[in-house]
Design an enzyme around this catalytic site. Structure first.
Site, PDB file in Angstrom:
ATOM      1  N   SER A  96       0.849  -1.197   0.000  1.00 63.23           N
ATOM      2  CA  SER A  96       0.000   0.000   0.000  1.00 63.23           C
ATOM      3  C   SER A  96       0.880   1.239   0.000  1.00 63.23           C
ATOM      4  CB  SER A  96      -0.912   0.013   1.233  1.00 63.23           C
ATOM      5  OG  SER A  96      -1.602   1.252   1.346  1.00 63.23           O
ATOM      6  N   TYR A 138      -2.233  -0.937  10.292  1.00 64.56           N
ATOM      7  CA  TYR A 138      -2.232  -1.184   8.852  1.00 64.56           C
ATOM      8  C   TYR A 138      -0.983  -0.595   8.211  1.00 64.56           C
ATOM      9  CZ  TYR A 138      -3.828  -1.098   3.965  1.00 64.56           C
ATOM     10  OH  TYR A 138      -3.938  -1.258   2.605  1.00 64.56           O
TER      11      TYR A 138
END
Length: 730
Positions: free
Chosen positions: A598, A611
């Site tokens: 990401s 995350y």
């Protein structure tokens, strides 16, 4: 016909008067073809021809003319439609007799026979583009309205016996004539025409080493005659069956299902690597009772060396399979691999000798000399092909060859075609031209691509993207139902791989669905074992599975969110990579892996601590794996940014929370898609391209990374974020 409908034991009587009654002309022919092809004991996939002579209106003269409709080249009876049949003026075909006589016939590879094939185009009715079969003259010269030319195992068994001519009289009681082996073409058809004209009381002709042809004035009668020919042969074979002494009895005991699966999960990748010295192959395994009875038998080495008899068989299976002299009770895994290595090396030498001994001045260049069928006692049959469909059909054809040998050995002694005759079929200029006409293979046609997270979002889009390039796609997901839905959708587009009833041949096609929890190594290993059993190995692995846990929404403490985030986003990728690497190393073939990380790994955001840090670790995992798996495997990362569409990471409550956080207007009446579109447009305005980022954008990058176009790129993170300058490399 001597049998009632309910008396057939060796073929299925599938004719339905209610279905067939309203059908006329070509539609009736298509129906007969389909019900014949629906029974694999009647003819091989892609083999056999049916025809009907039908009165049609000539589009130029308006007059009624007789037209021969016959299954064209490359068609399959089971699936044939009208467009799979060629149509030719019967009168013009008759006139070609004079043309054939003008050609100089110089033997089995005669220029005359080959030169006749292009002449069929001059006989086409209504400019039908379907290429005519080499059996067209056979259907034309038999002066009956309906003709079937088939390759049933039971009949070929008789046609492959040492005393095939005498058995023809015994088995069918004078109702079948006999012609010795002749290459299909005009000369063979002329001989059959002569026999037909002289013998008014026969129903068909046995064609040595080949199959049979029969006829009737009505379509249903023709169908029933075909069944009678096959049933009669099969019953005779059954009466002489040797039972436990078939193929000389058993020499080796079979492994248990568990032992066989464990062995094959290790062996298939090794075998795939050894075979794929020029191009990669896809495998199909057959381990049912009939396959094991043959490979375990005393006579298997002798019969395997003789090779197959029917041309339809050895065009797929090569002139003979590779028999590996393996005994599970005496040989360990290393011994099996050593015997395979030696066997393949010797096979390639002998195949080259076969080619050089039989080649003619105009023969095409030698094809890959590797075997396409491998026989392993205690284990079964492994067929190989450029894709799953081809390997399945190759295995199916050798299964047919086994049944032919079983029948021939029961009633007489099996004999194969002489090598020169076999070569002249395998390297026939017309067969080579057919191969050359085939479309170029898609870029990933020989690849097995495992997409983890294929149930939705980026993973599903990636599965569709690689499938468009011809890949065999393994749709893996934590939720099996979601994976199955993706696989079903791909199958509906690209076709269904159909196993052969009663053979144990696996029926997976271009896509399969598997359940996997990537945090559990045993589950990941089990998933890869199933992939190996389906296709023989792997080539590319793309992991799109991931988890986003936000405080207040996940219901977890910060510690729990870290545990789960790192387990899925980091350790999961590590487990998949290391398990896949065992297969890549066994194959010795270049591979590639893509891990989805990401842009959050480079751009920290409030509220996504677990995350973001897990994705940062995943970025470094990519680099570490690139070092560890080199030089055989390229490992790269794909870093998306806020892909809202189709993502399970953006459920309705998270979308609403984000819209609220950023003061984006919405109403509770908005649908989920409307809410996601609003959030996606908001995120897009923060990028340089000002466009929403979609799963398709990510899938395109994932495909590029495994396509080979970036073969010198490894250890890199490719951002597909619409242009977030905050994520630029510093």
């Amino acid at each position: 016909m001597n049998y009632k409908k309910e008396e057939f034991k060796h073929v299925n009587y599938l004719w339905d008067d209610e279905v067939s009654k309203p059908l006329t002309g070509v539609d009736s022919l298509v129906y007969r073809s389909n019900v014949l092809g629906a029974d694999q004991r009647i003819t091989n996939t892609g083999g056999g021809n049916t025809s009907a002579k039908i009165m049609e209106t000539d589009p130029l003269t308006g007059e009624q003319v007789e037209v021969l409709w016959v299954k064209g080249s490359g068609g399959d009876l089971r699936t044939a439609k009208k467009e799979n049949f060629s149509s030719l003026y019967q009168e013009k075909l008759d006139a070609l007799d004079d043309t054939y006589q003008k050609f100089d016939d110089k033997g089995p590879k005669s220029a005359g026979e080959d030169a006749m094939i292009p002449m069929y185009k001059h006989c086409n009715f209504c400019l039908n583009p379907r290429a005519s079969s080499i059996d067209t003259p056979l259907h034309s010269m038999i002066a009956e309205k309906h003709v079937d030319h088939l390759h049933p195992n039971a009949v070929i068994a008789v046609a492959s016996c040492k005393d095939q001519e005498a058995l023809t009289e015994v088995i069918w009681g004078g109702k079948m004539a006999y012609v010795p082996w002749m290459r299909p073409g005009w000369e063979a058809a002329l001989l059959c025409e002569e026999i037909y004209a002289k013998s008014a009381d026969i129903s068909g002709i046995l064609m040595g080493q080949h199959g049979h042809t029969n006829w009737a004035s009505e379509s249903k009668s023709c169908y029933e005659t075909s069944l009678w020919v096959i049933e009669t042969a099969a019953r005779y074979i059954e009466e002489h069956d040797k039972g436990t002494n078939t193929f000389g009895g058993a020499k080796v005991d079979s492994l248990s299902n568990e032992e066989r699966t464990a062995l094959l999960s290790k062996f298939l990748p090794v075998a795939r690597g050894i075979l794929s010295n020029k191009v990669k192959f896809i495998a199909t395994v057959q381990s049912d009772e009939s396959a094991l009875r043959f490979v375990n038998s005393v006579d298997a080495p002798r019969l395997a060396k003789l090779g197959t008899s029917c041309p339809d068989h050895f065009l797929r299976t090569k002139i003979q399979p590779l028999y590996v002299d393996y005994n599970p009770e005496q040989d360990d895994f290393e011994a099996l691999v050593a015997k395979l290595n030696d066997g393949i090396e010797q096979y390639r030498v002998e195949y080259a000798q076969y080619y050089n001994n039989c080649k003619r001045d105009d023969s095409p260049a030698m094809r890959d000399p590797s075997p396409t069928v491998i026989l392993i006692p205690g284990v079964g049959i492994i067929g190989w092909g450029k894709n799953k469909s081809e390997s399945r059909v190759t295995t199916e054809f050798y299964n047919c060859a086994i049944e032919v040998m079983r029948g021939a050995e029961a009633i007489s002694e099996y004999q194969a075609l002489p090598q020169q005759e076999a070569f002249d079929i395998e390297y026939w200029a017309l067969e080579e031209a057919k191969l050359q006409r085939m479309p170029a293979e898609a870029p990933l046609a020989r690849n097995v691509v495992v997409v983890v997270g294929a149930g939705d979002g980026i993973g599903k889009e990636t599965a569709f993207r690689v499938a468009r390039e011809g890949a065999h796609v393994v749709c893996a997901d934590l939720r099996f139902e979601a994976a199955q839905k993706t696989a079903d959708e791909l199958t509906s587009i690209y076709g269904q791989g159909i196993g052969v009833a009663g053979t144990g041949i696996s029926g997976c096609g271009p896509a399969i669905a598997l359940e996997v929890d990537i945090t559990d190594r045993s589950a990941v290993k089990a998933m890869f074992d199933q992939v190996i059993m389906a296709y023989g190995g792997i080539d590319n692995v793309i992991v799109t599975a991931g988890v986003f846990l936000a405080p207040g929404q996940s219901g977890m403490s910060n510690d729990q969110m870290f545990d789960v985030s790192f387990a899925v986003n980091v350790k999961g990728g590590y487990i998949v990579a290391t398990q896949a690497n065992e297969i890549w190393q066994a194959q010795g073939l270049k591979g590639s892996m893509v891990l989805t990380t990401s842009v959050n790994a480079a751009v920290s955001k409030k509220g996504s601590l677990a995350y973001d840090t897990s994705k940062a670790a995943a970025n470094h995992l990519v680099r570490a794996l690139a070092v560890e798996l080199s030089p055989l495997v390229n490992v790269n990362g794909l870093a998306p940014a806020t892909v809202v569409k189709g993502s399970t990471m953006f459920p309705r409550d998270r979308v609403i929370a984000s819209l609220t956080k950023y003061d984006v207007e919405f109403t509770t009446a908005d649908s989920d898609d409307e809410l996601r579109d609003k959030l996606a447009m908001f995120y897009a305005q923060r990028t340089l391209t000002k466009s929403p980022i979609t799963p398709a954008d990510q899938a395109e990058a994932a495909y590029l990374l495994i396509s080979g176009q970036l073969s010198k790129t490894t250890g890199q993170i490719i951002s597909v974020d619409g242009g977030l300058h905050e994520a630029f490399l510093r």
